[in-house]
Each structure stands twice: as structure tokens, then as C-alpha cells.
Scaffold this motif. Structure first.
Motif, PDB file in Angstrom:
ATOM      1  N   LYS A 236       0.942  -1.269   0.084  1.00 58.46           N
ATOM      2  CA  LYS A 236      -0.042  -0.114   0.000  1.00 58.46           C
ATOM      3  C   LYS A 236       0.895   1.143   0.015  1.00 58.46           C
ATOM      4  CE  LYS A 236      -3.596   2.272   2.913  1.00 58.46           C
ATOM      5  NZ  LYS A 236      -4.306   2.373   3.961  1.00 58.46           N
ATOM      6  N   SER A 237       0.685   2.253  -1.052  1.00 60.85           N
ATOM      7  CA  SER A 237       1.647   3.134  -1.087  1.00 60.85           C
ATOM      8  C   SER A 237       1.499   4.221   0.190  1.00 60.85           C
ATOM      9  CB  SER A 237       1.307   4.021  -2.446  1.00 60.85           C
ATOM     10  OG  SER A 237       1.822   5.157  -2.511  1.00 60.85           O
ATOM     11  N   GLU A 331       4.803  -5.521  -9.232  1.00 64.81           N
ATOM     12  CA  GLU A 331       3.699  -5.981  -8.701  1.00 64.81           C
ATOM     13  C   GLU A 331       3.375  -5.451  -7.335  1.00 64.81           C
ATOM     14  OE1 GLU A 331       3.199 -10.181  -8.828  1.00 64.81           O
ATOM     15  OE2 GLU A 331       3.455 -10.012 -11.053  1.00 64.81           O
ATOM     16  N   GLU A 332       1.921  -5.511  -6.842  1.00 66.69           N
ATOM     17  CA  GLU A 332       1.395  -4.981  -5.722  1.00 66.69           C
ATOM     18  C   GLU A 332       1.347  -5.906  -4.753  1.00 66.69           C
ATOM     19  OE1 GLU A 332      -3.020  -3.098  -4.299  1.00 66.69           O
ATOM     20  OE2 GLU A 332      -2.675  -3.446  -6.302  1.00 66.69           O
ATOM     21  N   SER A 333       1.301  -7.366  -5.023  1.00 63.63           N
ATOM     22  CA  SER A 333       1.347  -8.336  -4.008  1.00 63.63           C
ATOM     23  C   SER A 333       2.297  -9.294  -4.288  1.00 63.63           C
ATOM     24  CB  SER A 333      -0.269  -8.662  -3.768  1.00 63.63           C
ATOM     25  OG  SER A 333      -0.596  -9.341  -5.248  1.00 63.63           O
ATOM     26  N   GLY A 334       2.389  -9.992  -3.159  1.00 62.26           N
ATOM     27  CA  GLY A 334       3.300 -11.187  -3.245  1.00 62.26           C
ATOM     28  C   GLY A 334       3.068 -12.231  -1.780  1.00 62.26           C
ATOM     29  N   TYR A 335       4.182 -13.186  -1.503  1.00 61.85           N
ATOM     30  CA  TYR A 335       4.190 -14.013  -0.408  1.00 61.85           C
ATOM     31  C   TYR A 335       5.694 -14.314  -0.143  1.00 61.85           C
ATOM     32  CZ  TYR A 335      -0.304 -14.254  -2.791  1.00 61.85           C
ATOM     33  OH  TYR A 335      -1.290 -13.783  -3.348  1.00 61.85           O
ATOM     34  N   GLY A 358       0.820  -2.392   9.251  1.00 63.89           N
ATOM     35  CA  GLY A 358       2.006  -3.126   8.184  1.00 63.89           C
ATOM     36  C   GLY A 358       3.329  -2.795   8.389  1.00 63.89           C
ATOM     37  N   LEU A 359       4.202  -3.444   7.729  1.00 57.88           N
ATOM     38  CA  LEU A 359       5.514  -3.053   7.710  1.00 57.88           C
ATOM     39  C   LEU A 359       6.048  -2.134   6.617  1.00 57.88           C
ATOM     40  CD1 LEU A 359       6.834  -6.805   8.311  1.00 57.88           C
ATOM     41  CD2 LEU A 359       6.227  -5.325  10.260  1.00 57.88           C
ATOM     42  N   TYR A 364       6.465   2.132   0.824  1.00 60.45           N
ATOM     43  CA  TYR A 364       5.100   1.367   0.952  1.00 60.45           C
ATOM     44  C   TYR A 364       4.911   0.840   2.258  1.00 60.45           C
ATOM     45  CZ  TYR A 364       5.372   1.549  -4.321  1.00 60.45           C
ATOM     46  OH  TYR A 364       5.607   2.108  -5.225  1.00 60.45           O
ATOM     47  N   VAL A 365       3.640   0.405   2.514  1.00 64.75           N
ATOM     48  CA  VAL A 365       3.329  -0.567   3.782  1.00 64.75           C
ATOM     49  C   VAL A 365       3.048  -1.996   3.385  1.00 64.75           C
ATOM     50  CG1 VAL A 365       1.996  -0.551   5.783  1.00 64.75           C
ATOM     51  CG2 VAL A 365       2.626   1.593   4.987  1.00 64.75           C
TER      52      VAL A 365
END
Length: 436
Positions: A236-237, A331-335, A358-359, A364-365
Motif C-alpha cells: 500500500k503506497s 507488482e502490488e502483492s506477493g508471498y 503493516g511493515l 510502501y506499507v
């Protein structure tokens, strides 16, 4: 009958121990003793029973003795000690029972107050005693009690944290501001509430681990995969500029990807099959274009608007060994796949406790979510299938995978995160973040 004489040191230990048993600090959490008191007509407890408790046996040198076998002369000596030395305890007329001088309060009225003046201190070595911790903290302020919780997976050893209760909430708050060194290690001090939250996560993970082992023991193949290792994240920006850069399906070329993975060590035997299959599948993603990837990493490592796998690794490895980072630049997401479930729990707990939720990773968070249940199962199933497919089609794979579609992992539990969402695979449900 010869009367037992307790030396001064034993008298101190006995008084301290019995007063603790009946204190507001212990009674709310000691279900056995609380029920014993409530079931008694006069609110008192057999002194022989108290003497048979493990720490009292140690103080009195009784060995492995049951309540009915505690010598009468020992009970008399303890009763006389309490009569003459304690202001919070009373002895029955026959000298065989002990109780509080004040009424027993309801547990719910006490626990919240106790927690507010209790802190968690770590790391505490496995062979540390209660007395050592109490003596150490008593140098700063008055300690009411000390607890050394057991490890959730092995009750024979302490978990490495001491719970120290002080006489007031103010004292506890002041301690949290200090830098203290215990046995050569600087202590991490935090409120008991934070410890309880992490403890709940640890117990949940241990329960899951035991269930997995039980399923394997019973011959169940359905649940044969590691649990609790994976954390999903979404970036998240933290700036309006980055928010305007979010575009659906906007991904960078393969040449801009950075593969990062820790050096592999063998996984626990219980998870060997799933782990080896996953590692073999992921290894195919690392073999080519090494120099190009290094160039890309160097190019964007100082750009706060571009998140690299190395950036993620530097954040998440604080919580434990990172086994694999499933993320592509842009990308905006991952694992994140950790080597141990405890690490994923620590990461999630740390994220929840931050003001941002978040971290922080550059601009970004990273908002974290656990991957459990069917989604987790499908993740591992997909990796096994990926490894099998590679084996069956050996020699037909280019860098982009079979038919030049790069095999990756989209995670909503669905495999096949392709560069072309119209290539026959399922659509990626996440948007992507522009990397430049």
C-alpha cells in the motif's frame, strides 16, 4: 515426635512461596488452588497439600512425596513459621490448614489490574531461576512476582521470556523505558499484552503442527504439507504520487526481476517431500540472466518507489529465515515463505502492532495476511504439480516456461501467474504497482 527446625534461609523461602500461592498475583490464574479454596467451607487449604507442591517440596527437601505422605512434623514446622512470620496468611486452630487473611477476590476483577503492572522481558536463558530474575529487577523497583512461562512446544523448558509483576502500574511503565542487561544480554522489554498476543499465535501454530503430525501418523495424505510458513502481503503506497501509479496488469519485463532466496538447507523431515518439490520447482526460476538481474537490482536499490525482493528480504528476515520470496518487481502483492512457522507469526504480530497496520518497505506499507486452510493447501499442491510438470516436459522448457509462459505463482491459492492473463491461466486478482 521430634520437631523439625527450619533454618533462616528455608523460613524465608517457605513464607515467600506460600504467600505467593495465596496472593492476588497467583490465585486468579491458579485454577486448581482457587477451586480448592472455593470448595472449602472455611476457605482454607490443607497445609500438607501445600507442602506437596513442587517448589515447596524443594524448599523443604521432601523429594517426590504426596500430600498424605508429608511428615506431620514438617507440617507443624511450616504452620509455626507462617503463624509467626506472615501477615497475609492464617493457620487453622488445629494447625493443619492455611488460608488468606482477606477475602478472595473474583478473578476478573484482578487480572486486568495485574496485567497492567506486568512486563515481559527476553531473552532469558533456559537455566535461569525465578530468584535470579526477581533479584535482578528488585534492583530497580519492588517486584511482586515472577513467572517463567514454558515453551509451547516443549513444556520441559522455559520459553525464553520472564513475566515480571511490579507493585504498581507506574513502576512497570518506568521499567519499560530502561535499558537493562541481564546475564550479558540486553533485554527486550514490552507490556504483557504484547506477549499474550504473540503467545496466542505460537499456541495456534503448535496446535496446527500437532494436528499435521497426527494426520501423518494416521496415514492421512490429504494434509501432508507444511503449515504456517506462508504470509501473503499487499503493498500500500504511503504517498499520493505512488497511488497515481497503480495500474491494472502493469508488469515490468523479465529482465527487471530480481530473484532472491536464502541458501537452502534441508527442511524438517516431516515436511521433506513438500519442501523438496517446492524447492526444485522454484530453482528453475533462478538459473538464467543472473547478470541482468543484478544490474536491475543495482539500478533500483535506492529508488524508494521501486520495491525489490532484496528490500522485502531485509525486512522479513528480522523475524526468521526467509526461504523464498514470491514477488516480481512492479507488482502490488506477493508471498513470503519462511523456514519456520514461528517466524511468520512474529511477522504478522509485528505488523498488527504498528500504527500503519503493516511493515514499512521503502515508500510502501506491506499489509500482511495469514495463508491457511484450503488456500495454503492449494499453494503446496500447485508447487508439487509445477515440479511434476517440469519433470514430464524436461527439455521443452525455455526461460519463460513451457510455450514461453513463465511459470510463477499467483496467490489467492491459484497457480499460473502468467505474464499474459489471457493465456489460458486464471486472472490475477491483484493490481500491480508501477516500478518506474
Amino acid at each position: 515426635m521430634v520437631a523439625v527446625q527450619l533454618d533462616d534461609e528455608t523460613v524465608k523461602k517457605v513464607i515467600r512461596q506460600v504467600e505467593f500461592y495465596f496472593s492476588d498475583s497467583n490465585i486468579p490464574r491458579d485454577t486448581f488452588l482457587r477451586n480448592t479454596i472455593n470448595e472449602s467451607e472455611d476457605g482454607m487449604v490443607s497445609l500438607a497439600l501445600i507442602c506437596s507442591f513442587s517448589r515447596m517440596r524443594g524448599h523443604l527437601g521432601l523429594g517426590e512425596v504426596k500430600a498424605e505422605d508429608v511428615p506431620e512434623e514438617t507440617v507443624e514446622a511450616v504452620a509455626e513459621t507462617i503463624k509467626t512470620k506472615s501477615t497475609t496468611l492464617k493457620i487453622s486452630e488445629d494447625g493443619k490448614k492455611v488460608g488468606r487473611t482477606t477475602e478472595l477476590r473474583k478473578p476478573e476483577e484482578v487480572i486486568e489490574q495485574l496485567d497492567s503492572r506486568t512486563i515481559a522481558a527476553s531473552p532469558i536463558e533456559y537455566d535461569t531461576t525465578l530468584e535470579e530474575v526477581e533479584t535482578f529487577f528488585n534492583q530497580s523497583t519492588k517486584v511482586t512476582s515472577v513467572r517463567l512461562p514454558r515453551h509451547v512446544a516443549d513444556k520441559r523448558i522455559i520459553c525464553g521470556t520472564a513475566l515480571v509483576e511490579f507493585s504498581s502500574e507506574e513502576d512497570a511503565t518506568n521499567i519499560l523505558t530502561k535499558k537493562l542487561v541481564f546475564k550479558g544480554a540486553e533485554l527486550e522489554l514490552k507490556p504483557k499484552k504484547e506477549f499474550d498476543e504473540q503467545r496466542a499465535l505460537d499456541e495456534e501454530a503448535e496446535s496446527t503442527r500437532r494436528e499435521t503430525l497426527a494426520n501423518r501418523k494416521n496415514g492421512s495424505q490429504e494434509e501432508e504439507y507444511p503449515k504456517g510458513l506462508i504470509v501473503a502481503f499487499k503493498l500500500k503506497s504511503t504517498s499520493a504520487e505512488n497511488d497515481n501509479q497503480v495500474k491494472s496488469g502493469d508488469a515490468k519485463p523479465d529482465s527487471m526481476e530480481l530473484e532472491t532466496e536464502t541458501e537452502k538447507e534441508s527442511e524438517p523431515k516431516a515436511d521433506a517431500k513438500a519442501s523438496s518439490e517446492a524447492d526444485e520447482a522454484e530453482e528453475d526460476n533462478k538459473k538464467n540472466n543472473t547478470e541482468t538481474k543484478k544490474t536491475s537490482a543495482d539500478m533500483y536499490k535506492d529508488n524508494k518507489d521501486v520495491v525489490l525482493r532484496e528490500d522485502l528480504k531485509s525486512i522479513f528476515q528480522k523475524f526468521g529465515t526467509v526461504k523464498y520470496i514470491d514477488f516480481k518487481m512492479g507488482e502490488e502483492s506477493g508471498y513470503i515463505r519462511f523456514e519456520e512457522a514461528e517466524a511468520s507469526q512474529k511477522a504478522r504480530a509485528a505488523a498488527v502492532l504498528t500504527e500503519e497496520g503493516g511493515l514499512i518497505v521503502k515508500n510502501y506499507v506491506a499489509i500482511l495476511d495469514p495463508v491457511t486452510g484450503d488456500a495454503e493447501k492449494e499453494y503446496w499442491t500447485m508447487l508439487r504439480g509445477q515440479e511434476k510438470s517440469r519433470g514430464n516436459n524436461k527439455g521443452n522448457w525455455s526461460r519463460g516456461g513451457k510455450n514461453n509462459n513463465r511459470g510463477g505463482r499467483q496467490f489467492n491459492g491459484k497457480p499460473n501467474r502468467s505474464r499474459d492473463n489471457n493465456s489460458g491461466g486464471r486472472q490475477n486478482k491483484f493490481q500491480k504497482v508501477a516500478a518506474a
